[in-house]
Design a protein around this motif. Sequence first.
Motif, PDB file in Angstrom:
ATOM      1  N   TRP A  60       1.065  -0.830  -0.120  1.00 22.04           N
ATOM      2  CA  TRP A  60      -0.047   0.135   0.100  1.00 22.04           C
ATOM      3  C   TRP A  60       0.870   1.312   0.045  1.00 22.04           C
ATOM      4  O   TRP A  60       0.895   1.951  -0.956  1.00 22.04           O
ATOM      5  CB  TRP A  60      -0.852  -0.372   0.740  1.00 22.04           C
ATOM      6  CG  TRP A  60      -1.954   1.366   1.054  1.00 22.04           C
ATOM      7  CD1 TRP A  60      -2.832   1.707   1.417  1.00 22.04           C
ATOM      8  CD2 TRP A  60      -1.609   2.192   2.360  1.00 22.04           C
ATOM      9  NE1 TRP A  60      -3.486   3.158   1.331  1.00 22.04           N
ATOM     10  CE2 TRP A  60      -2.707   3.815   2.067  1.00 22.04           C
ATOM     11  CE3 TRP A  60      -0.347   3.084   2.880  1.00 22.04           C
ATOM     12  CZ2 TRP A  60      -2.406   4.627   2.599  1.00 22.04           C
ATOM     13  CZ3 TRP A  60      -0.454   4.126   3.390  1.00 22.04           C
ATOM     14  CH2 TRP A  60      -1.627   5.343   2.976  1.00 22.04           C
ATOM     15  N   ALA A  61       2.344   1.300   0.767  1.00 19.77           N
ATOM     16  CA  ALA A  61       2.848   2.629   0.862  1.00 19.77           C
ATOM     17  C   ALA A  61       3.895   2.588  -0.473  1.00 19.77           C
ATOM     18  O   ALA A  61       3.646   4.056  -0.717  1.00 19.77           O
ATOM     19  CB  ALA A  61       4.025   2.740   2.111  1.00 19.77           C
ATOM     20  N   GLY A  62       4.305   1.307  -1.138  1.00 18.87           N
ATOM     21  CA  GLY A  62       5.025   1.779  -2.199  1.00 18.87           C
ATOM     22  C   GLY A  62       3.914   1.846  -3.303  1.00 18.87           C
ATOM     23  O   GLY A  62       4.715   2.403  -3.892  1.00 18.87           O
ATOM     24  N   THR A  63       2.219   1.556  -3.147  1.00 22.84           N
ATOM     25  CA  THR A  63       2.167   2.157  -4.576  1.00 22.84           C
ATOM     26  C   THR A  63       1.584   3.377  -4.127  1.00 22.84           C
ATOM     27  O   THR A  63       1.486   4.276  -4.792  1.00 22.84           O
ATOM     28  CB  THR A  63       0.555   1.807  -4.057  1.00 22.84           C
ATOM     29  OG1 THR A  63       0.889  -0.349  -4.605  1.00 22.84           O
ATOM     30  CG2 THR A  63      -0.659   1.426  -5.428  1.00 22.84           C
ATOM     31  N   PHE A  64       0.937   3.798  -2.839  1.00 22.22           N
ATOM     32  CA  PHE A  64       0.445   4.780  -2.480  1.00 22.22           C
ATOM     33  C   PHE A  64       1.969   6.455  -2.840  1.00 22.22           C
ATOM     34  O   PHE A  64       1.587   7.011  -3.557  1.00 22.22           O
ATOM     35  CB  PHE A  64       0.798   5.266  -1.350  1.00 22.22           C
ATOM     36  CG  PHE A  64       0.048   6.637  -0.673  1.00 22.22           C
ATOM     37  CD1 PHE A  64      -1.755   7.169  -1.265  1.00 22.22           C
ATOM     38  CD2 PHE A  64       1.352   7.888   0.136  1.00 22.22           C
ATOM     39  CE1 PHE A  64      -1.536   8.325  -0.511  1.00 22.22           C
ATOM     40  CE2 PHE A  64       0.567   9.312   0.241  1.00 22.22           C
ATOM     41  CZ  PHE A  64      -0.916   9.152   0.079  1.00 22.22           C
TER      42      PHE A  64
ATOM     43  N   ALA B 233      -6.402   1.983 -15.024  1.00 25.11           N
ATOM     44  CA  ALA B 233      -7.420   1.166 -14.150  1.00 25.11           C
ATOM     45  C   ALA B 233      -7.035   0.336 -14.107  1.00 25.11           C
ATOM     46  O   ALA B 233      -7.546   0.031 -12.685  1.00 25.11           O
ATOM     47  CB  ALA B 233      -8.036   1.375 -15.493  1.00 25.11           C
ATOM     48  N   LEU B 234      -6.188  -0.428 -14.822  1.00 28.54           N
ATOM     49  CA  LEU B 234      -5.684  -1.452 -13.644  1.00 28.54           C
ATOM     50  C   LEU B 234      -4.351  -0.909 -12.720  1.00 28.54           C
ATOM     51  O   LEU B 234      -5.008  -1.962 -10.972  1.00 28.54           O
ATOM     52  CB  LEU B 234      -4.636  -2.522 -14.651  1.00 28.54           C
ATOM     53  CG  LEU B 234      -5.289  -3.670 -15.501  1.00 28.54           C
ATOM     54  CD1 LEU B 234      -4.162  -4.274 -16.367  1.00 28.54           C
ATOM     55  CD2 LEU B 234      -6.393  -4.362 -14.433  1.00 28.54           C
ATOM     56  N   ILE B 235      -3.828  -0.167 -11.992  1.00 30.86           N
ATOM     57  CA  ILE B 235      -3.120  -0.132 -11.731  1.00 30.86           C
ATOM     58  C   ILE B 235      -3.696   0.565 -10.571  1.00 30.86           C
ATOM     59  O   ILE B 235      -4.047   0.333  -9.038  1.00 30.86           O
ATOM     60  CB  ILE B 235      -1.908   0.651 -12.006  1.00 30.86           C
ATOM     61  CG1 ILE B 235      -0.826   0.468 -13.038  1.00 30.86           C
ATOM     62  CG2 ILE B 235      -1.367   1.581 -10.810  1.00 30.86           C
ATOM     63  CD1 ILE B 235      -0.014   1.949 -13.799  1.00 30.86           C
ATOM     64  N   VAL B 236      -4.832   1.399 -10.861  1.00 32.68           N
ATOM     65  CA  VAL B 236      -6.633   1.985  -9.934  1.00 32.68           C
ATOM     66  C   VAL B 236      -6.374   0.671  -9.040  1.00 32.68           C
ATOM     67  O   VAL B 236      -6.684   0.309  -7.770  1.00 32.68           O
ATOM     68  CB  VAL B 236      -6.761   3.124 -10.234  1.00 32.68           C
ATOM     69  CG1 VAL B 236      -7.814   3.132  -9.621  1.00 32.68           C
ATOM     70  CG2 VAL B 236      -5.859   4.098 -11.018  1.00 32.68           C
TER      71      VAL B 236
ATOM     72  N   GLU C 245      -5.093  -1.980  -1.161  1.00 35.21           N
ATOM     73  CA  GLU C 245      -5.954  -1.375   0.348  1.00 35.21           C
ATOM     74  C   GLU C 245      -6.853  -1.846   1.003  1.00 35.21           C
ATOM     75  O   GLU C 245      -7.588  -1.753   1.984  1.00 35.21           O
ATOM     76  CB  GLU C 245      -6.369   0.364  -0.082  1.00 35.21           C
ATOM     77  CG  GLU C 245      -7.341   1.070   0.613  1.00 35.21           C
ATOM     78  CD  GLU C 245      -7.507   2.674   0.730  1.00 35.21           C
ATOM     79  OE1 GLU C 245      -6.791   3.412   0.421  1.00 35.21           O
ATOM     80  OE2 GLU C 245      -8.132   2.619  -0.646  1.00 35.21           O
ATOM     81  N   THR C 246      -8.167  -3.310   0.563  1.00 31.90           N
ATOM     82  CA  THR C 246      -9.157  -3.584   0.712  1.00 31.90           C
ATOM     83  C   THR C 246      -8.963  -4.697   1.516  1.00 31.90           C
ATOM     84  O   THR C 246      -9.061  -4.371   3.152  1.00 31.90           O
ATOM     85  CB  THR C 246     -10.226  -3.962   0.398  1.00 31.90           C
ATOM     86  OG1 THR C 246     -10.604  -2.875  -1.192  1.00 31.90           O
ATOM     87  CG2 THR C 246     -10.743  -5.008   0.554  1.00 31.90           C
TER      88      THR C 246
ATOM     89  N   PRO D 220       1.258   5.759 -16.137  1.00 28.75           N
ATOM     90  CA  PRO D 220       0.261   5.675 -17.104  1.00 28.75           C
ATOM     91  C   PRO D 220       0.160   6.776 -17.842  1.00 28.75           C
ATOM     92  O   PRO D 220      -1.135   6.829 -17.883  1.00 28.75           O
ATOM     93  CB  PRO D 220       1.116   4.059 -17.322  1.00 28.75           C
ATOM     94  CG  PRO D 220       0.621   3.141 -16.554  1.00 28.75           C
ATOM     95  CD  PRO D 220      -0.100   5.006 -15.614  1.00 28.75           C
ATOM     96  N   ALA D 221      -0.073   6.721 -19.595  1.00 29.99           N
ATOM     97  CA  ALA D 221      -1.217   7.155 -20.766  1.00 29.99           C
ATOM     98  C   ALA D 221      -2.062   6.324 -20.775  1.00 29.99           C
ATOM     99  O   ALA D 221      -3.003   6.482 -21.214  1.00 29.99           O
ATOM    100  CB  ALA D 221      -0.459   7.871 -21.605  1.00 29.99           C
TER     101      ALA D 221
END
Length: 187
Positions: A124-128, A144-147, A154-155, A137-138
Amino acid sequence: MADFDWKRLVAGIAPVLGTALGGPLVGAAVAELGAALLDNRDATEDQLAAALSTGRLGPEQIVAIKQAANALTIRMRELDIDVLKINQAAEDAYLKDMQDARARQVATRDPTPQVILGVLFLLWAGTFAAFYFGTLPADDFIRALIVRAYATIETGLTGAIAYFIGSSRGSKASGDAVRKIAEQAQR
């Protein structure tokens, strides 16, 4: 109208049906609604959703939903079924399962839950940090996959934290028990 929540609509009109639709009595509730709205006790949830999602909920439909709630209540009384007791039993089983998991943790001193919590926190910390300091990415699909991955992490982190400090569901059960004791003391 893929996002239409017909069960919430029904629960707003007839809470008894809403409770039944969310528990083990869903079949009986659907049958009563089908009979009242579509004159078909064998109607499916999809058929009910289609009938209620027209956007034109008229007085006839509201009356039919309330009649279905009354019919369900009468049927449950005839069968001596208490919806609240059934839902409470399901809630108690869920809480017992959680208590069993925690008791197992105490008895075995297994470090796995702590490791899972640590890994999830690091992810979570790394992704944040990547969101905050990096550039997404553009490509919309990759973004959408990353989000989605972040939301999944997070869940999982929220669930892992709830394992150690309890959940709002457990807090609600505790609060309900205290209220019940207070009500009994007032009688």
